[in-house]
Design an enzyme around this catalytic site. Sequence first.
Site, PDB file in Angstrom:
ATOM      1  N   ARG A 280       0.956  -1.372   0.113  1.00  0.00           N
ATOM      2  CA  ARG A 280       0.005   0.193   0.047  1.00  0.00           C
ATOM      3  C   ARG A 280       0.780   1.382   0.103  1.00  0.00           C
ATOM      4  NH1 ARG A 280      -4.003  -0.379   4.881  1.00  0.00           N
ATOM      5  NH2 ARG A 280      -1.966  -1.199   5.817  1.00  0.00           N
TER       6      ARG A 280
ATOM      7  N   ASN B 222      -5.752  -2.612   1.332  1.00  0.00           N
ATOM      8  CA  ASN B 222      -5.840  -4.140   1.526  1.00  0.00           C
ATOM      9  C   ASN B 222      -7.170  -4.751   1.600  1.00  0.00           C
ATOM     10  OD1 ASN B 222      -3.166  -4.276   1.736  1.00  0.00           O
ATOM     11  ND2 ASN B 222      -3.180  -4.373   3.994  1.00  0.00           N
TER      12      ASN B 222
END
EC number: 3.6.1.7
Length: 117
Positions: free
Chosen positions: A42, A60
């Site tokens: 991320r 996620n």
Amino acid sequence: MATSAPAGDASSSPPAPQPQVEPARKAVRVVVKGRVTGVGFRDWTASTAESLGLAGWVRNRRDGSVEALLSGDPAKIEDMITRRLPVGPPAATVTAVVPSPAEPVDPSAGFEIKFTV
């Protein structure tokens, strides 16, 4: 015999300025599969997207994949999907990048890391 137009004729004036055309924008929602959680994917995605001038978000997913919305210049999105996401950060192992169309977001929104869904 042809005559030339006088110097003050409208046909010899410079062309009117063209209106500013807004750059083309598109957006793509991407699901990235493989070993992509717990490896900084991320943060890497947000940093890479910002460096390309893209807006959107990344998060996620509970199934172990990462989902992102990329919005901005079509060429930069294509670069992100075809060259950057398939590699990811050093600890990641990407097995698939699955894009689908999405609605563009305001470029001033920047790029956000969201909570897991």
